[in-house]
Each structure stands twice: as structure tokens, then as C-alpha cells.
Design a protein around this motif. Structure first.
Motif, mmCIF file in Angstrom:
data_model
loop_
_atom_site.group_PDB
_atom_site.id
_atom_site.type_symbol
_atom_site.label_atom_id
_atom_site.label_comp_id
_atom_site.label_asym_id
_atom_site.label_seq_id
_atom_site.Cartn_x
_atom_site.Cartn_y
_atom_site.Cartn_z
ATOM 1 N N ASP A 1 -5.528 13.653 8.497
ATOM 2 C CA ASP A 1 -4.327 14.390 8.097
ATOM 3 C C ASP A 1 -3.118 13.463 8.081
ATOM 4 O O ASP A 1 -2.319 13.483 7.138
ATOM 5 C CB ASP A 1 -4.070 15.554 9.059
ATOM 6 C CG ASP A 1 -5.129 16.650 8.968
ATOM 7 O OD1 ASP A 1 -5.959 16.615 8.039
ATOM 8 O OD2 ASP A 1 -5.110 17.543 9.830
ATOM 9 N N GLU A 2 -2.975 12.637 9.112
ATOM 10 C CA GLU A 2 -1.850 11.699 9.185
ATOM 11 C C GLU A 2 -1.860 10.742 8.002
ATOM 12 O O GLU A 2 -0.825 10.493 7.382
ATOM 13 C CB GLU A 2 -1.894 10.911 10.494
ATOM 14 C CG GLU A 2 -0.803 9.862 10.587
ATOM 15 C CD GLU A 2 -0.981 8.902 11.753
ATOM 16 O OE1 GLU A 2 -0.152 7.979 11.863
ATOM 17 O OE2 GLU A 2 -1.931 9.043 12.537
ATOM 18 N N GLU A 3 -3.019 10.203 7.650
ATOM 19 C CA GLU A 3 -3.109 9.256 6.538
ATOM 20 C C GLU A 3 -2.745 9.919 5.212
ATOM 21 O O GLU A 3 -2.057 9.312 4.382
ATOM 22 C CB GLU A 3 -4.521 8.660 6.469
ATOM 23 C CG GLU A 3 -4.821 7.736 7.628
ATOM 24 C CD GLU A 3 -6.292 7.377 7.755
ATOM 25 O OE1 GLU A 3 -6.584 6.353 8.398
ATOM 26 O OE2 GLU A 3 -7.156 8.111 7.225
ATOM 27 N N LEU A 4 -3.174 11.167 5.000
ATOM 28 C CA LEU A 4 -2.809 11.862 3.762
ATOM 29 C C LEU A 4 -1.297 12.009 3.644
ATOM 30 O O LEU A 4 -0.732 11.816 2.566
ATOM 31 C CB LEU A 4 -3.465 13.245 3.708
ATOM 32 C CG LEU A 4 -4.914 13.281 3.260
ATOM 33 C CD1 LEU A 4 -5.488 14.679 3.422
ATOM 34 C CD2 LEU A 4 -5.060 12.812 1.826
ATOM 35 N N VAL A 5 -0.631 12.329 4.756
ATOM 36 C CA VAL A 5 0.819 12.536 4.715
ATOM 37 C C VAL A 5 1.568 11.206 4.656
ATOM 38 O O VAL A 5 2.422 10.996 3.794
ATOM 39 C CB VAL A 5 1.289 13.379 5.921
ATOM 40 C CG1 VAL A 5 2.805 13.424 6.010
ATOM 41 C CG2 VAL A 5 0.725 14.792 5.829
ATOM 42 N N VAL A 6 1.251 10.279 5.568
ATOM 43 C CA VAL A 6 2.036 9.046 5.703
ATOM 44 C C VAL A 6 1.718 8.030 4.604
ATOM 45 O O VAL A 6 2.627 7.478 3.991
ATOM 46 C CB VAL A 6 1.814 8.414 7.096
ATOM 47 C CG1 VAL A 6 2.477 7.058 7.197
ATOM 48 C CG2 VAL A 6 2.324 9.351 8.173
ATOM 49 N N HIS A 7 0.449 7.786 4.347
ATOM 50 C CA HIS A 7 0.085 6.718 3.411
ATOM 51 C C HIS A 7 0.028 7.160 1.958
ATOM 52 O O HIS A 7 0.052 6.321 1.058
ATOM 53 C CB HIS A 7 -1.253 6.098 3.812
ATOM 54 C CG HIS A 7 -1.200 5.453 5.154
ATOM 55 N ND1 HIS A 7 -0.490 4.309 5.403
ATOM 56 C CD2 HIS A 7 -1.745 5.823 6.336
ATOM 57 C CE1 HIS A 7 -0.608 3.984 6.681
ATOM 58 N NE2 HIS A 7 -1.358 4.890 7.263
ATOM 59 N N PHE A 8 -0.058 8.460 1.715
ATOM 60 C CA PHE A 8 -0.130 8.921 0.332
ATOM 61 C C PHE A 8 1.082 9.767 -0.048
ATOM 62 O O PHE A 8 1.823 9.405 -0.958
ATOM 63 C CB PHE A 8 -1.442 9.682 0.085
ATOM 64 C CG PHE A 8 -2.635 8.783 0.126
ATOM 65 C CD1 PHE A 8 -3.022 8.061 -0.988
ATOM 66 C CD2 PHE A 8 -3.377 8.646 1.295
ATOM 67 C CE1 PHE A 8 -4.112 7.206 -0.948
ATOM 68 C CE2 PHE A 8 -4.472 7.798 1.346
ATOM 69 C CZ PHE A 8 -4.840 7.074 0.219
ATOM 70 N N LEU A 9 1.311 10.896 0.623
ATOM 71 C CA LEU A 9 2.373 11.811 0.212
ATOM 72 C C LEU A 9 3.770 11.219 0.406
ATOM 73 O O LEU A 9 4.624 11.347 -0.470
ATOM 74 C CB LEU A 9 2.242 13.135 0.971
ATOM 75 C CG LEU A 9 3.145 14.267 0.497
ATOM 76 C CD1 LEU A 9 2.971 14.533 -0.994
ATOM 77 C CD2 LEU A 9 2.873 15.522 1.309
ATOM 78 N N GLN A 10 4.018 10.537 1.527
ATOM 79 C CA GLN A 10 5.343 9.924 1.724
ATOM 80 C C GLN A 10 5.619 8.865 0.665
ATOM 81 O O GLN A 10 6.736 8.758 0.168
ATOM 82 C CB GLN A 10 5.467 9.305 3.121
ATOM 83 C CG GLN A 10 5.777 10.306 4.190
ATOM 84 C CD GLN A 10 5.998 9.649 5.551
ATOM 85 O OE1 GLN A 10 5.784 8.451 5.730
ATOM 86 N NE2 GLN A 10 6.421 10.442 6.518
ATOM 87 N N ARG A 11 4.617 8.094 0.300
ATOM 88 C CA ARG A 11 4.798 7.065 -0.724
ATOM 89 C C ARG A 11 5.082 7.707 -2.080
ATOM 90 O O ARG A 11 5.920 7.240 -2.833
ATOM 91 C CB ARG A 11 3.588 6.144 -0.789
ATOM 92 C CG ARG A 11 3.452 5.290 0.479
ATOM 93 C CD ARG A 11 2.364 4.246 0.350
ATOM 94 N NE ARG A 11 2.683 3.235 -0.640
ATOM 95 C CZ ARG A 11 3.490 2.189 -0.441
ATOM 96 N NH1 ARG A 11 4.093 2.029 0.714
ATOM 97 N NH2 ARG A 11 3.695 1.315 -1.401
#
Length: 192
Positions: free
Chosen positions: A19-29
Motif C-alpha cells: 500500500d505504501e509503495e502504491l501511494v509514495v512511489h506511484f501516486l505521489q509521483r
């Protein structure tokens, strides 16, 4: 990697983000208009599509489909609708700081009280209010501005139908459909 032929990845690549990777590494970018590498998650409007139509349109890995979509209040398709389940859950990073929120939605076939609940689930991830910013972009082709802070990343999957229900009984998907039919008396079988 499913049927998404636009994605060129090395052999052995598996997409299994937390979940963290989806938000931080994909959605935030995406919200910050930064390039993701590898750029594997496509943009797709979920709500015009029924969940079983996602194959070939979204990134597929282990019967889970991933894509970016715009946040919408109306979540209807031609055959049914997505309804929110429970309350939103925070997505936290490794230092326990909230970086986003996760919402669960379940797909219903039909309309209103006669709709049939399916085993299709969407996990919709959005940025926390302080992280969403107000990044806007204008395409060079002259289209209207897009507010990327309104984007979400979705993970869609079909829940295993043989999982136990709350009362401890196990039902197959077909059992659930037949039990949901209200007017069994009106069904007639052809006589031979």
C-alpha cells in the motif's frame, strides 16, 4: 503480466507493491507530474468499465488489475455500480506517518435494492489532504486543465468466492447469486 502489450518489462518482473509503495512511489509521483520508472500503471477510467472488462486495459498481475483513475462520486457502469464498504483506512509509511488513504468498494450488478453483490473488490488509494497539492497540467493539444491531485490508483480483484461468510458457512459464487434471487416462485422451467 497479463495482456497489457504496451508494457515492456524484463523477464521475471513481478508487480506486487505494498500500500505504501502504491501511494509514495506511484501516486505521489503522478500527482507531482514526475515520471515513474518503470511506467507500468496506465490511466483508465474505472467506472465506465465492468470489473471483468479490465483485462488488457489495466496492468494485470496475479489476477489483480492496477491503474490510475480520477476520483469520482458516481461509480456506475452499464451493468451495475461500485459501493463503498466501511470506513477509509490510513496508509502509513515506514516511520508511521500517514501518506494516503485506502477505500474499499464492492461491485453490485443491477440497480437499487434488487442489486446483486458480487465478489469484485476495488481498493482505491488517494493522497492525504496535505500531500495532494494543487498540481495542474495543461496538455499541449489545448485540452482543459487536469487536476492531478484528484487522481487515485486502484487495485481491482475478485475475492475468492469459497471464503467463509460471517456465519461460518461456505457458499460458491453461484450459490450466492441464486440465494439473492427474491422471487423464486416466478421462475418456471420448460416442460419436456
Amino acid at each position: 503480466m497479463g495482456e497489457n502489450s504496451n508494457v515492456k518489462l524484463p523477464p521475471g518482473f513481478r508487480f506486487d507493491p505494498t500500500d505504501e509503495e502504491l501511494v509514495v512511489h506511484f501516486l505521489q509521483r503522478k500527482a507531482a507530474l514526475l515520471h515513474c520508472h518503470p511506467d507500468v500503471i496506465p490511466d483508465l477510467e474505472l467506472y465506465p468499465h465492468d470489473p471483468w472488462e479490465l483485462d488488457g486495459k489495466a496492468l494485470c498481475e496475479d489476477n489483480q488489475w492496477y491503474f490510475y483513475s480520477r476520483r469520482m462520486q458516481i461509480r456506475c457502469t452499464s451493468n451495475g455500480y461500485w459501493e463503498r464498504m466501511g470506513i477509509d483506512e490510513p496508509v502509513v509509511n515506514s516511520i508511521n506517518k500517514r501518506v494516503g488513504m485506502k477505500r474499499y468498494l464492492v461491485f453490485y450488478i443491477g440497480e437499487g435494492p434488487a442489486a446483486i453483490k458480487t465478489s469484485w473488490i476495488t481498493q482505491e488509494y488517494r493522497l492525504s489532504g496535505s500531500d495532494s497539492g494543487t498540481a495542474k497540467s495543461s496538455k499541449s493539444s489545448g485540452h482543459s486543465k487536469i487536476d492531478y491531485s484528484k487522481w487515485v490508483v486502484c487495485r481491482v480483484y475478485e475475492k475468492n468466492c469459497s471464503e467463509e461468510d460471517d456465519d461460518g458457512t461456505e457458499l460458491s459464487c453461484l450459490d450466492e447469486v441464486f440465494l439473492s434471487l427474491d422471487d423464486m416462485d416466478e421462475i418456471s422451467l420448460p416442460l419436456n
